[in-house]
Design a protein around this motif. Structure first.
Motif, PDB file in Angstrom:
ATOM      1  N   THR A 171       0.858  -1.187   0.000  1.00  0.00           N
ATOM      2  CA  THR A 171       0.000   0.000   0.000  1.00  0.00           C
ATOM      3  C   THR A 171       0.888   1.228   0.000  1.00  0.00           C
ATOM      4  OG1 THR A 171      -1.671  -1.186   1.280  1.00  0.00           O
ATOM      5  CG2 THR A 171      -1.866   1.210   1.183  1.00  0.00           C
ATOM      6  N   ILE A 172       0.621   2.145  -0.930  1.00  0.00           N
ATOM      7  CA  ILE A 172       1.428   3.366  -1.059  1.00  0.00           C
ATOM      8  C   ILE A 172       0.612   4.574  -0.622  1.00  0.00           C
ATOM      9  CG2 ILE A 172       2.606   4.908  -2.675  1.00  0.00           C
ATOM     10  CD1 ILE A 172       4.151   2.364  -2.254  1.00  0.00           C
ATOM     11  N   TYR A 173       1.225   5.421   0.199  1.00  0.00           N
ATOM     12  CA  TYR A 173       0.643   6.714   0.604  1.00  0.00           C
ATOM     13  C   TYR A 173       1.595   7.784   0.081  1.00  0.00           C
ATOM     14  CZ  TYR A 173      -1.419   3.369   3.850  1.00  0.00           C
ATOM     15  OH  TYR A 173      -2.042   2.275   4.391  1.00  0.00           O
ATOM     16  N   LYS A 174       1.065   8.785  -0.632  1.00  0.00           N
ATOM     17  CA  LYS A 174       1.978   9.743  -1.255  1.00  0.00           C
ATOM     18  C   LYS A 174       1.429  11.156  -1.226  1.00  0.00           C
ATOM     19  CE  LYS A 174       0.273   9.235  -6.037  1.00  0.00           C
ATOM     20  NZ  LYS A 174       0.657   8.994  -7.434  1.00  0.00           N
ATOM     21  N   ALA A 175       2.343  12.104  -1.434  1.00  0.00           N
ATOM     22  CA  ALA A 175       2.003  13.519  -1.606  1.00  0.00           C
ATOM     23  C   ALA A 175       2.558  13.954  -2.954  1.00  0.00           C
ATOM     24  CB  ALA A 175       2.601  14.356  -0.479  1.00  0.00           C
ATOM     25  N   GLY A 176       1.691  14.297  -3.882  1.00  0.00           N
ATOM     26  CA  GLY A 176       2.119  14.697  -5.219  1.00  0.00           C
ATOM     27  C   GLY A 176       1.603  13.733  -6.266  1.00  0.00           C
ATOM     28  N   ASP A 177       0.783  14.250  -7.202  1.00  0.00           N
ATOM     29  CA  ASP A 177       0.196  13.396  -8.241  1.00  0.00           C
ATOM     30  C   ASP A 177       1.252  12.714  -9.101  1.00  0.00           C
ATOM     31  OD1 ASP A 177      -2.398  13.935  -7.467  1.00  0.00           O
ATOM     32  OD2 ASP A 177      -2.624  15.662  -8.821  1.00  0.00           O
ATOM     33  N   ASP A 190      -0.837  -0.808 -16.269  1.00  0.00           N
ATOM     34  CA  ASP A 190      -0.372   0.423 -16.928  1.00  0.00           C
ATOM     35  C   ASP A 190      -0.006   1.453 -15.874  1.00  0.00           C
ATOM     36  OD1 ASP A 190       0.325   2.120 -18.948  1.00  0.00           O
ATOM     37  OD2 ASP A 190      -1.724   2.548 -19.629  1.00  0.00           O
ATOM     38  N   ILE A 191       0.808   2.415 -16.282  1.00  0.00           N
ATOM     39  CA  ILE A 191       1.181   3.504 -15.380  1.00  0.00           C
ATOM     40  C   ILE A 191       0.126   4.604 -15.453  1.00  0.00           C
ATOM     41  CG2 ILE A 191       3.662   3.060 -15.498  1.00  0.00           C
ATOM     42  CD1 ILE A 191       3.910   5.225 -17.615  1.00  0.00           C
ATOM     43  N   SER A 192       0.149   5.517 -14.499  1.00  0.00           N
ATOM     44  CA  SER A 192      -0.819   6.603 -14.460  1.00  0.00           C
ATOM     45  C   SER A 192      -0.541   7.613 -15.559  1.00  0.00           C
ATOM     46  CB  SER A 192      -0.764   7.307 -13.103  1.00  0.00           C
ATOM     47  OG  SER A 192       0.471   7.996 -12.963  1.00  0.00           O
ATOM     48  N   LYS A 193      -1.529   8.434 -15.857  1.00  0.00           N
ATOM     49  CA  LYS A 193      -1.352   9.463 -16.891  1.00  0.00           C
ATOM     50  C   LYS A 193      -0.292  10.479 -16.467  1.00  0.00           C
ATOM     51  CE  LYS A 193      -5.056  12.548 -15.233  1.00  0.00           C
ATOM     52  NZ  LYS A 193      -6.301  13.264 -15.623  1.00  0.00           N
ATOM     53  N   TYR A 194      -0.141  10.682 -15.154  1.00  0.00           N
ATOM     54  CA  TYR A 194       0.846  11.652 -14.666  1.00  0.00           C
ATOM     55  C   TYR A 194       2.277  11.168 -14.912  1.00  0.00           C
ATOM     56  CZ  TYR A 194      -3.272  13.405 -12.201  1.00  0.00           C
ATOM     57  OH  TYR A 194      -4.509  13.890 -11.904  1.00  0.00           O
ATOM     58  N   LEU A 195       2.521   9.895 -14.597  1.00  0.00           N
ATOM     59  CA  LEU A 195       3.859   9.345 -14.810  1.00  0.00           C
ATOM     60  C   LEU A 195       4.177   9.266 -16.294  1.00  0.00           C
ATOM     61  CD1 LEU A 195       6.396   8.177 -13.578  1.00  0.00           C
ATOM     62  CD2 LEU A 195       5.287   5.942 -13.465  1.00  0.00           C
ATOM     63  N   ARG A 196       3.187   8.900 -17.096  1.00  0.00           N
ATOM     64  CA  ARG A 196       3.404   8.836 -18.551  1.00  0.00           C
ATOM     65  C   ARG A 196       3.730  10.225 -19.110  1.00  0.00           C
ATOM     66  NH1 ARG A 196       2.432   5.169 -22.275  1.00  0.00           N
ATOM     67  NH2 ARG A 196       1.322   3.821 -20.797  1.00  0.00           N
ATOM     68  N   GLU A 197       3.038  11.234 -18.626  1.00  0.00           N
ATOM     69  CA  GLU A 197       3.248  12.603 -19.108  1.00  0.00           C
ATOM     70  C   GLU A 197       4.667  13.081 -18.815  1.00  0.00           C
ATOM     71  OE1 GLU A 197       1.886  17.103 -17.802  1.00  0.00           O
ATOM     72  OE2 GLU A 197       0.475  15.451 -17.440  1.00  0.00           O
ATOM     73  N   GLU A 198       5.140  12.860 -17.577  1.00  0.00           N
ATOM     74  CA  GLU A 198       6.468  13.357 -17.238  1.00  0.00           C
ATOM     75  C   GLU A 198       7.571  12.559 -17.923  1.00  0.00           C
ATOM     76  OE1 GLU A 198       7.579  13.140 -13.106  1.00  0.00           O
ATOM     77  OE2 GLU A 198       6.350  11.359 -12.761  1.00  0.00           O
ATOM     78  N   LEU A 199       7.361  11.259 -18.107  1.00  0.00           N
ATOM     79  CA  LEU A 199       8.363  10.451 -18.804  1.00  0.00           C
ATOM     80  C   LEU A 199       8.454  10.831 -20.278  1.00  0.00           C
ATOM     81  CD1 LEU A 199       8.014   6.850 -17.326  1.00  0.00           C
ATOM     82  CD2 LEU A 199       9.473   8.737 -16.604  1.00  0.00           C
ATOM     83  N   ASP A 200       7.307  11.137 -20.894  1.00  0.00           N
ATOM     84  CA  ASP A 200       7.311  11.597 -22.288  1.00  0.00           C
ATOM     85  C   ASP A 200       8.129  12.879 -22.428  1.00  0.00           C
ATOM     86  OD1 ASP A 200       5.873   9.537 -23.399  1.00  0.00           O
ATOM     87  OD2 ASP A 200       3.926  10.543 -23.275  1.00  0.00           O
ATOM     88  N   GLN A 201       7.953  13.808 -21.486  1.00  0.00           N
ATOM     89  CA  GLN A 201       8.659  15.077 -21.539  1.00  0.00           C
ATOM     90  C   GLN A 201      10.167  14.890 -21.343  1.00  0.00           C
ATOM     91  OE1 GLN A 201       7.437  18.341 -22.228  1.00  0.00           O
ATOM     92  NE2 GLN A 201       9.650  18.510 -22.459  1.00  0.00           N
TER      93      GLN A 201
END
Length: 595
Positions: A171-177, A190-201
């Motif tokens: 179980t993961i608890y985090k701060a930051g999308d 699949d990974i989240s849209k947030y992780l995909r977005e930053e990796l693409d950049q």
């Protein structure tokens, strides 16, 4: 009387003749000596794995590695020798990160700016080594060698399904999308849209960086460089035809051609001198060096006439609280690291410090402890931060302890966020036939029970703790960058950036390498004499540190069997920081593989 005068004249004449003869002999000797003098040709050989610092040999490693520390020291030695006008650089099959490529290119440019020619020989080059070679005076390619332009592979391995089979739930608890370090353990398909977005950049930035550097060095258009990457493999003949290289030669022919150019018309001889050897050679001197190292104050990279020194403090690896009985290479232990900082602070000859950060982060507590110590050091002598390949999350946190941050354009940084993990092993215990009976008093003992998920009350408690640490993290960034916490929030949320983008966002001050950071440290320290010394910390390695390479060998063997090298590193962090039942970490996504 006349006979006496004649005799005196004869004696004087003989004396003068003898002096002339002696002078003539001396001149002849000098001329002969001058003709027989040997010209020095430095040879720097780099292959295998290039890392930031540490031992060039670890017990249990597969081959000798080269460190950027060694490379810097060699180039500085060459620059101090006014007689050297040419350098032979051998680049074999080599893995060197983008920040290391930039640093090596910077050192080559410094040599060339001083009128020293750099001749490079490529053996099975990839885009790593070709990008470096492109900035040299001449490029020779080994026969039947191909140049590989494979782009920027980025990968995230999701292992939730594997953990389920092992009976483990995380179980993961985090701060930051954008804080995606926990996704490999919670996402199955699949990974989240947030992780995909930053990796693409990040991928776009790194890919374009290769294009720009090669285009600038070879005077080519970006479009033409893109075509090379689209081809992927360039044959020996194509490389010569496209003028990517100057000659096709064997290594012996390459060295001989440089020697011939040096001796043309002089009759002098050439003496080659190996400054760096990257091979599999291992002997007793290496072993004794590891046994007796670690007793000094630091490794001298450059000696100077002036007593004033700049210290390079390497923060290389994941950040944890304190070591056990045997330190593990590639880990920053807060307790011993702070002791090193204290030594630097107390050394009156050290006038300034460069903090060289190559870390994806780690323990939130350990990062804060190191930050506090660095801030104290900076109040006594200036601390300039030099970011290497990765200075993210906890790596960025400790960077906030310096007064100025210099990053490579391809440095991976940012990841300002926090996460915590609770590992549930009840099914795994069941598979193993193990039954744990938890006994204890107080609500808090629930945190130590890995047989079941946390209650809502405990989850809220952990979430609050993570948010508090995230707030503190943003506060450190706000103070260091002189911006409001609201502005920090816009660029935080666990998002990673390349150094180029980080500068645009205000997270770093300059784009540059280690040499630039050293210059800034000298300026901030008020050192006027350019002939200052450079000393590196911590001293590497102790025998225990070298023996820790056996641990590295075990992990490498496991990872090659399972393919989980990055995942093992992240899980290892959870156990190395096992001071509390819930591990709160500041780590960039380990599963992001940037090659």
């Amino acid at each position: 009387m006349k006979k006496l005068i004649a005799l005196s004249c004869l004696v004087l004449s003989c004396s003068i003749a003898a002096q002339d003869s002696e002078k003539s002999e001396t001149t002849t000797e000098q001329i002969t000596k001058k003709k027989s003098d040997k010209l020095e040709l430095p040879v720097i050989s780099i292959s295998g794995y290039v890392k930031e610092s540490g031992p060039s040999v670890e017990l249990g490693s597969y081959f000798r590695t080269t460190t950027l520390q060694q490379i810097y020291k060699s180039f500085q030695s060459i620059l101090k020798n006014a007689d050297i006008k040419n350098v032979a650089l051998y680049l074999g099959p080599t893995f060197i990160g983008s920040a290391g490529q930039n640093e090596l290119s910077s050192q080559i440019n410094e040599l060339r700016s001083k009128g020293i020619k750099v001749h490079v020989f490529l053996q099975e080059p990839s885009q790593f080594t070709y990008t470096i070679a492109a900035g040299c005076d001449s490029i020779s390619l080994a026969p039947n060698s191909k140049i590989f332009f494979f782009g920027v592979p980025l990968g995230v391995m999701l292992i939730k399904g594997y953990l389920e089979r092992m009976g483990i739930d995380v179980t993961i608890y985090k701060a930051g999308d954008y804080k995606g370090a926990g996704e490999p353990y919670t996402e199955k398909y699949d990974i989240s849209k947030y992780l995909r977005e930053e990796l693409d950049q990040v991928g776009d930035d790194l890919y374009m960086s290769y294009h720009k550097r090669i285009a600038a060095a070879k005077n080519m258009s970006i479009e033409k460089v893109k075509q090379l990457f689209d081809k992927t493999i360039i044959s020996t003949e194509e490389a010569l035809e496209l003028k990517l290289v100057d000659k096709i030669q064997t290594r012996d022919e390459w060295l001989k051609s440089i020697e011939n150019e040096l001796t043309k018309g002089t009759g002098a001889q050439v003496k080659t001198k190996e400054y760096i050897k990257s091979d599999m050679e291992f002997n007793l001197s290496d072993l004794f060096g590891m046994i007796f190292a670690g007793t000094g104050q630091g490794d001298t990279l450059k000696s100077g006439k002036d007593k004033s020194k700049i210290a390079i403090l390497y923060a290389d690896g994941a950040i944890v609280d304190s070591e056990g009985s045997t330190p593990i290479p590639g880990i920053i232990y807060a307790e011993s690291f702070c002791k090193t900082i204290q030594k630097i602070e107390e050394d009156e000859n050290i006038k300034g410090v460069v903090l060289r950060v190559n870390s994806p982060g780690g323990s939130a507590t350990a990062s804060e402890v190191i930050w506090q110590k660095l801030k104290k050091l900076d109040s006594v002598k200036p601390v300039i931060v030099s970011m290497a390949g990765v200075a993210a999350s906890g790596g960025y946190y400790i960077s906030c302890g310096g007064r100025k941050i210099v990053a490579e354009s391809d440095t991976i940084t940012g990841s300002i966020g926090v996460f915590g993990a609770h590992v549930i092993r009840n099914y795994a215990y069941g598979y193993a036939g193990v039954k744990l009976i938890h006994l204890g008093k107080g609500k808090g003992v629930e945190l130590f029970n890995d047989n079941q998920p946390l209650s809502k009350e405990m989850e809220n408690l952990i979430t609050k703790e993570i948010k508090d640490i995230y707030k503190q993290f943003k506060g450190r960034v706000s103070d260091a960058r002189n911006i409001s916490t609201d502005e920090v929030e816009k660029i935080a949320q666990g998002r990673i950036y390349t150094g180029k983008t980080a500068k645009e966002k205000g997270l770093v001050d300059e784009i540059g390498g280690l040499s630039r950071a050293i210059e800034l440290a000298a300026e901030a320290s008020g050192i006027k004499d350019k002939d200052f010394g450079i000393i590196s910390y911590p001293k590497h390695p102790s025998f225990g540190f070298a023996m820790g390479g056996m641990h590295g060998m075990k992990n490498r063997a496991n990872s090659e069997i399972t393919g989980f090298e990055s995942e093992l590193k992240n899980l290892e962090l959870l156990f190395l920081n096992k001071r509390t039942p819930i591990n709160i970490l500041m780590v960039m996504p380990y599963l992001l593989e940037i090659k």
